[in-house]
Design a protein around this motif. Structure first.
Motif, mmCIF file in Angstrom:
data_model
loop_
_atom_site.group_PDB
_atom_site.id
_atom_site.type_symbol
_atom_site.label_atom_id
_atom_site.label_comp_id
_atom_site.label_asym_id
_atom_site.label_seq_id
_atom_site.Cartn_x
_atom_site.Cartn_y
_atom_site.Cartn_z
ATOM 1 N N ILE A 10 -6.649 10.673 2.563
ATOM 2 C CA ILE A 10 -6.720 10.216 1.165
ATOM 3 C C ILE A 10 -5.316 10.226 0.547
ATOM 4 C CG2 ILE A 10 -7.678 10.766 -1.128
ATOM 5 C CD1 ILE A 10 -10.227 11.669 0.358
ATOM 6 N N LYS A 11 -4.573 11.289 0.810
ATOM 7 C CA LYS A 11 -3.198 11.375 0.290
ATOM 8 C C LYS A 11 -2.303 10.296 0.917
ATOM 9 C CE LYS A 11 0.096 15.001 -0.873
ATOM 10 N NZ LYS A 11 0.451 16.397 -0.640
ATOM 11 N N MET A 12 -2.514 10.069 2.223
ATOM 12 C CA MET A 12 -1.723 9.041 2.921
ATOM 13 C C MET A 12 -1.922 7.664 2.307
ATOM 14 S SD MET A 12 -2.110 9.478 7.003
ATOM 15 C CE MET A 12 -1.673 7.826 7.536
ATOM 16 N N HIS A 13 -3.176 7.399 1.912
ATOM 17 C CA HIS A 13 -3.508 6.060 1.410
ATOM 18 C C HIS A 13 -3.246 5.894 -0.082
ATOM 19 C CE1 HIS A 13 -6.379 5.819 5.075
ATOM 20 N NE2 HIS A 13 -5.218 5.286 5.364
ATOM 21 N N GLU A 14 -2.989 7.008 -0.757
ATOM 22 C CA GLU A 14 -2.828 6.958 -2.219
ATOM 23 C C GLU A 14 -1.809 5.897 -2.675
ATOM 24 O OE1 GLU A 14 -4.712 8.446 -4.479
ATOM 25 O OE2 GLU A 14 -3.503 7.471 -6.040
#
Ligand code: PLP
Length: 368
Positions: A10-14
């Protein structure tokens, strides 16, 4: 310190969240969900990124490997050599063709295929070698290419875990007769569901693989032979196009994370950090250490809020799925030892230096 996730997708795609949403909505609103422009564009963009002529999107790497072996004519009576230390998918693809899977142990100083053992296991039935660039660490391709050439064997690179890894200036997936990539969400280039891609040097083989993956046809009802349904969905292709632009950056971040681990874990005599083959640039799909007391260390890390993993707890030979081979415990001692002593540390490209230092300190404290 907050909880340290093994991989924080989720953080990677933020930072690309809006672009991903727009890409998905474009496909949904476009009403074309199988094949089409998004798949074609992704294949073109990935081929250009990899530096090859042609890429075919497929449903997953498992079916991509299977389609490749079938398209090479591999089947009953043939043998295919691969590593005993890999995801089961590599071996499944071989067995599904009717060919015999021939396992080799890992090398003494790494987690990749022992090439001395490969040479010993080649016989008149051997058709293909599948080297797996495990954890994003390239296999010694000069040596494996020489072995394949000497014995007139085909080489299929399993690059499921190694998108962007480099061997002597060449990206993995560009050296064998064919190569297969996985876009399982946790892979270095991950999709939002299953997906994969295949590339092959020979245009005729590439054409057959593409057809095999689409019911043996090029146009709607002209089935030249029986194949399977192994297509990359349009929505996956659209999302992967967005992620592909991030891949080099994500890979550099993984390399940075690995460098921080290498520095931070130095001097712990009971812990072995990953060995890098000279002339290679790994992409650290996983950062795997060897320790004497793996389960206790994993428990300690968990108590301190740090996730870890084991890839894999069993070498394939000891699994019930391969009981028919009669190669149970003791047959592949190096892989079996690794499975009992390995621990994968968090490798999210989003991890900070401070977080990696915290993981290293926590490990050091465990060994104090
Ligand atoms: C080395 C290796 N080969 C093949 C596969 C199969 O990939 P997929 O899940 O896309 O079928 C995987 C996935 O875990 C893998 O790690």
């Amino acid at each position: 310190m907050n909880k340290i996730l093994f991989l924080d997708l989720i953080k990677m795609h933020e930072p690309i969240r809006k672009e991903l949403h727009d890409a998905a909505i474009k496909v949904i609103d476009g009403g074309h969900y199988i094949g089409g422009e998004e798949v074609k564009s992704f294949e073109k963009e990935m081929a250009s990124w990899l530096g090859v002529e042609n890429i075919c999107g497929v449903a997953c790497a498992t079916s991509g490997l299977f389609a490749t072996l079938k398209s090479m004519g591999v089947g009953t009576g043939d043998e295919v050599i691969t590593t005993v230390h890999t995801a089961i998918a590599t071996a499944e693809a071989i067995s599904l063709t009717g060919a015999q899977v021939v396992f080799c142990d890992v090398s003494a100083d790494g987690f990749n295929l022992d090439l001395d053992e490969v040479e010993k296991k080649i016989n008149s039935r051997t058709k293909v070698i599948i080297p797996v660039h495990l954890y994003g660490q390239p296999v010694d391709m000069d040596r494996v290419l020489a072995i394949a050439k000497t014995h007139n064997l085909k080489l299929v690179e399993d690059c499921a875990q190694a998108q962007g890894a480099v061997y002597k200036g060449r990206k993995v997936g560009t050296m064998g007769d064919a190569a297969v990539f996985s876009f399982f969400p946790s892979k270095n280039l991950g999709g939002f569901g299953d997906g994969g891609a295949v590339t092959a040097k020979d245009p005729a083989l590439m054409r057959t693989i593409r057809m095999y993956s689409n019911h043996g046809r090029e146009s709607k009802y002209d089935h030249e032979f029986e194949g399977i349904n192994s297509r990359l969905d349009a929505i996956q292709a659209a999302l992967l196009r967005v992620c592909l632009k991030q891949l080099d950056g994500w890979n550099s971040s993984r390399r940075q994370v690995a460098a921080w681990y290498d520095a931070g874990l130095k001097g712990i005599s009971r812990l072995k950090t990953p060995k890098v083959l000279s002339g290679t640039e790994p992409v650290y799909h996983l950062y795997v250490v060897i320790v004497p007391d793996r389960d206790a260390l994993a428990k300690h890390l968990k108590e301190k809020g740090i996730e870890s993993g084991v890839h894999y707890p069993y070498s394939l030979n000891v699994l019930p799925a391969f009981a028919r081979l009669n190669q149970g415990k003791g047959h592949f001692p190096k892989a079996e030892y690794a499975c009992e002593h390995m621990l994968s540390l968090p490798v999210s490209p989003t991890l900070t230096k401070e977080e990696i230092e915290y993981v290293c300190e926590t490990i050091k404290n465990f060994y104090k």
